[in-house]
Design a protein around this motif. Structure first.
Motif, PDB file in Angstrom:
ATOM      1  N   PRO A   1      21.302   4.478  -8.365  1.00 32.78           N
ATOM      2  CA  PRO A   1      20.448   5.528  -7.561  1.00 32.78           C
ATOM      3  C   PRO A   1      20.834   5.666  -6.029  1.00 32.78           C
ATOM      4  N   MET A   2      20.924   4.263  -5.230  1.00 30.45           N
ATOM      5  CA  MET A   2      21.355   4.171  -3.970  1.00 30.45           C
ATOM      6  C   MET A   2      22.479   4.817  -3.617  1.00 30.45           C
ATOM      7  N   ARG A   3      23.597   4.599  -4.343  1.00 34.59           N
ATOM      8  CA  ARG A   3      24.861   5.191  -4.350  1.00 34.59           C
ATOM      9  C   ARG A   3      24.863   6.602  -4.172  1.00 34.59           C
ATOM     10  N   GLN A   4      24.108   7.184  -5.341  1.00 39.04           N
ATOM     11  CA  GLN A   4      24.086   8.557  -5.148  1.00 39.04           C
ATOM     12  C   GLN A   4      23.331   9.317  -3.883  1.00 39.04           C
ATOM     13  N   ILE A   5      22.582   8.573  -3.205  1.00 45.94           N
ATOM     14  CA  ILE A   5      21.884   9.305  -2.092  1.00 45.94           C
ATOM     15  C   ILE A   5      23.035   8.686  -0.801  1.00 45.94           C
ATOM     16  N   GLY A   6      23.806   7.864  -1.060  1.00 42.37           N
ATOM     17  CA  GLY A   6      24.486   7.360   0.208  1.00 42.37           C
ATOM     18  C   GLY A   6      23.829   6.108   0.966  1.00 42.37           C
ATOM     19  N   ARG A   7      23.016   5.594   0.511  1.00 37.67           N
ATOM     20  CA  ARG A   7      22.221   4.373   1.128  1.00 37.67           C
ATOM     21  C   ARG A   7      22.568   3.028   0.593  1.00 37.67           C
ATOM     22  N   ALA A   8      22.326   2.170   1.357  1.00 42.23           N
ATOM     23  CA  ALA A   8      22.521   0.586   0.827  1.00 42.23           C
ATOM     24  C   ALA A   8      21.762  -0.251   1.641  1.00 42.23           C
ATOM     25  N   TRP A   9      21.211  -1.418   1.140  1.00 39.03           N
ATOM     26  CA  TRP A   9      20.518  -2.285   1.841  1.00 39.03           C
ATOM     27  C   TRP A   9      21.482  -3.353   2.270  1.00 39.03           C
TER      28      TRP A   9
END
Length: 234
Positions: free
Chosen positions: A45-53
């Protein structure tokens, strides 16, 4: 607190028969990943919105390292958010519920499309919630690097050390540094500060300081960039 139970495996122990430093970090990292996956904000899901911790720093206290076959519980919770930072605590407990390992960590919320940090929005905070932080010594993220360091031969980053973000996994830096650190059962505190992300094929140059009560390992590149700094207190 989110938690899961496990049993210390032989493959997770060091030469002293206790859980290794890197295995302890793997457990804690996995615990936070499991929580994110169950909350619907995991890797895909984070990959799909282009975000990561991205992990910025560890502060870990070892009261006792669990031994082979020992039953343990690994727990984690978000302890706060500020600007682009997220703060997360961890515990590893024995079968009686006693804290064996306690940790505080700092994470950066990244826009992976721009390669820049991004302010944590209210939706993210609402998903994780916030619980009271552990009472731990305030040491900050920066680790002082001793002046007298002994360099060792460089070695390449292997494919098996790369995670889904395309760079060296956080715990793999600790595996690298364990070559020059005391056995886990002899370490009281461990701090790690991450500065640059190493990728497959990069050369790692270790620089080491060994003192009476502390050991420092600097993992840097051939051009002097620092990937990670580790300080173990015995």
């Amino acid at each position: 607190m989110y938690s899961f139970k496990s049993r210390v495996r032989y493959s997770e122990t060091g030469e002293d028969g206790h859980l290794s430093l890197s295995s302890a970090v793997h457990y804690m990292q996995d615990c936070s990943t499991f929580q994110s996956e169950e909350l619907g904000v995991g890797v895909e899901p984070m990959r799909q919105i282009g975000r990561a911790w991205f992990l910025s720093a560890w502060q870990i206290e070892f009261r006792r390292m669990p031994k082979l076959k020992e039953q343990i519980t690994i727990g984690t919770w978000a302890s706060g958010f500020k600007a682009m930072y997220g703060y997360r605590n961890f515990v590893i407990r024995d079968g009686e519920g006693e804290d064996l390992v306690r940790a505080a960590s700092t994470w950066v919320y990244m826009n992976v499309e721009t390669g820049r940090p991004e302010r944590v929005n209210t939706e993210v905070v609402a998903v994780y919630g916030e619980e009271a932080p552990l009472e731990m010594e305030e040491v900050g993220r920066k680790i002082r690097i001793p002046e007298s360091l002994e360099e060792y031969p460089a070695f390449p980053v292997r494919k098996a050390q790369i995670d889904t973000n395309g760079h060296v996994n956080n715990a793999k830096y600790i595996e690298m540094a364990e070559e020059w650190l005391p056995a886990a059962s002899g370490v009281r505190k461990l701090r790690v500060a991450y500065q640059h992300a190493a990728r497959h094929g990069d050369q790692i140059v270790p620089a080491v300081y060994r003192g009476m009560d502390s050991h420092t390992v600097v993992l840097k590149g051939t051009e002097g960039q620092i990937y990670a700094v580790l300080e173990a207190r015995v």
